[in-house]
Design an enzyme around this catalytic site. Structure first.
Site, short mmCIF file in Angstrom:
data_model
loop_
_atom_site.label_atom_id
_atom_site.label_comp_id
_atom_site.label_asym_id
_atom_site.label_seq_id
_atom_site.Cartn_x
_atom_site.Cartn_y
_atom_site.Cartn_z
N SER A 100 0.81 -1.22 0.00
CA SER A 100 0.00 0.00 0.00
C SER A 100 0.84 1.28 0.00
CB SER A 100 -0.94 0.01 1.21
OG SER A 100 -0.23 -0.27 2.40
N ASP A 157 -2.83 5.91 11.68
CA ASP A 157 -2.01 5.52 10.54
C ASP A 157 -0.76 6.39 10.51
OD1 ASP A 157 -0.82 4.82 8.18
OD2 ASP A 157 -2.62 5.02 6.94
N HIS A 178 1.40 5.20 6.27
CA HIS A 178 1.07 5.78 4.97
C HIS A 178 1.18 7.30 5.04
CE1 HIS A 178 -1.00 1.81 5.10
NE2 HIS A 178 -0.47 1.72 3.89
#
Length: 460
Positions: free
Chosen positions: A178, A423, A426
């Site tokens: 990702s 998160d 990312h």
């Protein structure tokens, strides 16, 4: 050291040019020994120099080299090491791009820049919600006011129109986890922002109909006959199942088998950008108990470093056997830094409240062991792999993660920090991955500039 052997095979009956190249090789080794490169694998550095010299030696020794033309698209890229962009013919490039060939574009610092981002926050429909910090209510935009500045040179600002012309008629494929999807969406949005008619880019997918499922996804820029695709492959090798001693199926990771969906890419891709890293830090892979498989053997326990090395060798063997390096250029994106405080990602780790990059250049995290493995594996490959070492540039960007803004306010609540996963791996979009694509753009720009019979101006 195969490149080194080949270099001396070529110079068995040396011409004056070849003697010069051999002398240049030893001079390069001397300069390397006096420089500070402790963060990088010596084998990769030596291999990088020898492979560059081997390319030059082959060029000068090949009878057909003088007949090649700039219109031959198999030569549109030259080479880039993990420290500097390399080109085959620096005399043909303009001063601005020539400056980049003498600079390590991955060694630098973040500087304040009040310019607008390449695409406006919240306006690209292809950014997934979990990366769309603006849509999810992040109130500060200061994290967008910094640009990457290498020591010793300046990199050109991303120009989507020029890049689309460079990529005309070509296929770019991102393969990985990702974090690579982060970079892929950034590139699609950066290119889309330059189109007058935004409807001239369309989504293409396989059996899946949206970005949230596994598989193949892509975007096509109709006016440039160009596609920018993504294949989800977090390990690059095949996730599988095996029967345990009780006859029950359990998940395994086939270290000796490339992921099957990757076979979609090699026949017509012009640029392939790989990565793998973060999934190897998860509990199942890191503990390595009853998960890693080779053939019919499921290891009772295997250290993650050994498993990662085996997987990377499987990937490297597949690339060397299947990808035609005269047509397809291969990039590998390094490890993107995470910034969890007070715990891991699934155990209370946090990064909210960060609004500026770390300014202290002496701050560095530990260089990821995975990247040392990548460097070692790449150094033994016959296929040139262009290593984008983004680790250092992400060390400083504690401010760029979605943190609590991975979800909309109506989902996370007004005071979510203590009650939800944050998160901190990312990146918000727009944000840090836009700079990775700026470096990709600079690499392509320099490579195109080095074509012998065509000026940069006529290409763009």
């Amino acid at each position: 050291m195969a490149d080194l052997k080949n270099l001396f095979l070529i110079t068995k009956h040396p011409s004056t040019t070849q003697i010069f190249l051999t002398s240049l090789f030893f001079l390069s080794l001397f300069l390397l020994s006096s420089s500070s490169l402790s963060d990088f694998s010596p084998s990769l550095i030596v291999s990088s120099f020898t492979s560059r010299l081997l390319t030059a030696a082959n060029f000068f020794s090949s009878p057909s080299s003088s007949t090649s033309t700039a219109s031959d698209t198999t030569t549109f890229l030259s080479s880039v090491s993990h420290r500097r962009i390399r080109v085959n013919n620096e005399s043909k490039i303009d001063p601005v791009t020539k400056e980049l060939t003498s600079c390590d574009i991955f060694d630098g610092t973040w500087v304040f820049d009040d310019s607008e981002p390449v695409y406006s926050p919240g306006y690209c429909p292809f950014v997934e919600d979990k990366f769309n910090c603006f849509k999810n209510g992040r109130p500060d935009l200061g994290f967008l006011r910094h640009r990457w500045q290498p020591h010793g040179c300046s990199i050109p600002r991303f120009d989507g129109k020029k890049m689309l012309k460079i990529l005309r008629g070509k296929r770019v494929v991102f393969v990985g986890d990702s974090l690579n999807r982060n970079m892929w969406e950034s590139l699609v949005c950066s290119l889309r922002s330059t189109l007058e008619d935004k409807n001239r880019v369309s989504r293409v997918s396989g059996k899946q109909s949206n970005l949230h499922n596994e598989g193949f996804y892509g975007f096509r820029f109709k006016d440039f006959d160009c596609s920018i695709d993504f294949i989800k492959s977090p390990f690059l090798v095949q996730e599988s199942e095996a029967l345990d001693v009780y006859g029950k199926r359990r998940e395994t990771l086939r270290l000796d088998m490339i992921q099957r969906s990757m076979t979609k890419i090699y026949k017509n891709a012009d640029i392939v950008i790989f990565n793998t890293g973060h999934w190897w830090t998860h509990q199942k892979t890191y503990e390595g108990k009853g998960y890693f498989q080779e053939g019919k053997r499921v290891y009772e326990r295997l250290e993650v470093k050994e498993a990662y090395t085996k997987a990377l060798h499987t990937w490297a063997d597949w690339v060397d056997s299947n990808i035609n390096s005269t047509k397809t250029r291969v990039f590998f994106v390094g490890y993107s830094s995470s910034h969890f405080r007070k715990g891991a990602w699934n155990n209370g780790g946090q990064c909210d409240g960060e609004t500026k990059p770390i300014q202290n250049e002496t701050y560095t995290g530990a260089y990821p062991w995975m990247m040392k493995v990548v460097e070692s594996v790449i150094s033994d490959m016959k296929t040139p792999v262009f290593y984008m070492n983004i680790t250092k540039m992400t060390w400083y960007r504690t401010d760029g993660h979605p943190s609590v803004y991975r979800q909309p306010v109506d989902v996370r609540g007004s005071s979510p920090a203590a009650r939800m996963f944050q998160d901190c791996s990312h990146w918000c979009l727009p944000g840090v991955p836009d700079s990775w694509n700026q470096l990709l753009y600079a690499t392509l720009l320099v490579s195109y500039s080095s074509l012998r019979d065509k000026s940069l101006g006529s290409l763009l």
